[in-house]
Motif scaffolding. Structure first.
Motif, short mmCIF file in Angstrom:
data_model
loop_
_atom_site.label_atom_id
_atom_site.label_comp_id
_atom_site.label_asym_id
_atom_site.label_seq_id
_atom_site.Cartn_x
_atom_site.Cartn_y
_atom_site.Cartn_z
N ALA A 1 0.86 -1.19 0.00
CA ALA A 1 0.00 0.00 0.00
C ALA A 1 0.90 1.23 0.00
O ALA A 1 1.97 1.23 0.61
N TRP A 2 0.44 2.27 -0.69
CA TRP A 2 1.23 3.49 -0.75
C TRP A 2 0.30 4.68 -0.97
O TRP A 2 -0.79 4.54 -1.49
N THR A 3 0.76 5.85 -0.52
CA THR A 3 -0.03 7.06 -0.75
C THR A 3 0.33 7.62 -2.11
O THR A 3 1.46 7.49 -2.58
N LEU A 4 -0.66 8.24 -2.71
CA LEU A 4 -0.47 8.95 -3.98
C LEU A 4 -0.32 10.43 -3.66
O LEU A 4 -0.72 10.89 -2.59
N PRO A 5 0.27 11.19 -4.57
CA PRO A 5 0.46 12.63 -4.31
C PRO A 5 -0.82 13.39 -3.96
O PRO A 5 -0.77 14.41 -3.29
N ASP A 6 -2.00 12.87 -4.36
CA ASP A 6 -3.26 13.55 -4.01
C ASP A 6 -3.77 13.15 -2.64
O ASP A 6 -4.83 13.58 -2.21
N GLY A 7 -3.02 12.28 -1.92
CA GLY A 7 -3.41 11.87 -0.58
C GLY A 7 -4.21 10.59 -0.53
O GLY A 7 -4.43 10.04 0.55
N SER A 8 -4.66 10.09 -1.67
CA SER A 8 -5.39 8.82 -1.66
C SER A 8 -4.41 7.67 -1.46
O SER A 8 -3.20 7.84 -1.57
N ILE A 9 -4.96 6.51 -1.13
CA ILE A 9 -4.13 5.33 -0.87
C ILE A 9 -4.44 4.28 -1.92
O ILE A 9 -5.60 4.03 -2.23
N LYS A 10 -3.40 3.70 -2.44
CA LYS A 10 -3.55 2.61 -3.39
C LYS A 10 -2.95 1.36 -2.74
O LYS A 10 -1.93 1.44 -2.06
N SER A 11 -3.61 0.24 -2.93
CA SER A 11 -3.05 -1.00 -2.42
C SER A 11 -3.25 -2.11 -3.43
O SER A 11 -4.12 -2.01 -4.30
#
Length: 163
Positions: free
Chosen positions: A28-38
């Motif tokens: 899981a990691w944060t994206l520059p817009d603050g959302s989280i992708k996993s």
């Protein structure tokens, strides 16, 4: 290289199986817009199957919804290109990300730091206690990658508000 621009705080976590050598199951990691992708991670062919399991996600779910190690790393490279990303090894072993990178000959397009100074700078000196407290408050599990990233974001937001 300590992070100085708090507006760019990006976090990463890799959930692993519970036994050494801690093969990754979820990243899981944060994206520059603050959302989280996993992403669930399908075990690489070179990893022994009996060491690539999760206590809370079935093998069938991982196989059905997961992505290859290569696809996960390529996606991270696109999402985090030239970024400085911070993680820690307190709740998921750092070897998880190393196994991802070692499985392929892919150069990371971003820098990952698990340096305690970088984490303390972003999350405060008592970050371990803060993460534990937030985990209890929010009902999130520090052993799950997406929850870990969310908790680091929340801790960072609290720390940022104190400035």
């Amino acid at each position: 290289m300590p992070m100085t621009d708090l507006s760019l705080a990006l976090f990463i976590a890799v959930e692993t199986c519970s036994e050494p050598p801690y093969y990754p199951i979820v990243a899981a990691w944060t994206l520059p817009d603050g959302s989280i992708k996993s992403s669930l991670i399908i075990a690489d062919d070179s990893w022994p199957p009996h060491l690539c399991y999760s206590d809370h996600i079935s093998d069938e779910t991982i196989d059905a919804l997961g992505h290859s190690v290569k696809d996960v790393l390529l996606e991270m490279n696109v999402d985090l290109d030239a970024s400085h990303v911070v993680g820690h090894a307190d709740f998921s072993p750092a070897q998880g990300l190393e196994h991802l990178v070692d499985a392929l000959d892919i150069e990371l397009a971003f820098e990952v730091s698990t340096n305690q100074l970088d984490i303390s700078e972003l999350l405060g000196h008592d970050w371990r206690d803060e993460l534990q407290d937030l985990s209890h408050e929010m009902g999130l599990d520090l052993l799950q990658a997406e929850d870990q990233v969310r908790l680091m974001q929340l801790c960072w937001a609290r720390q940022s508000d104190d400035f």
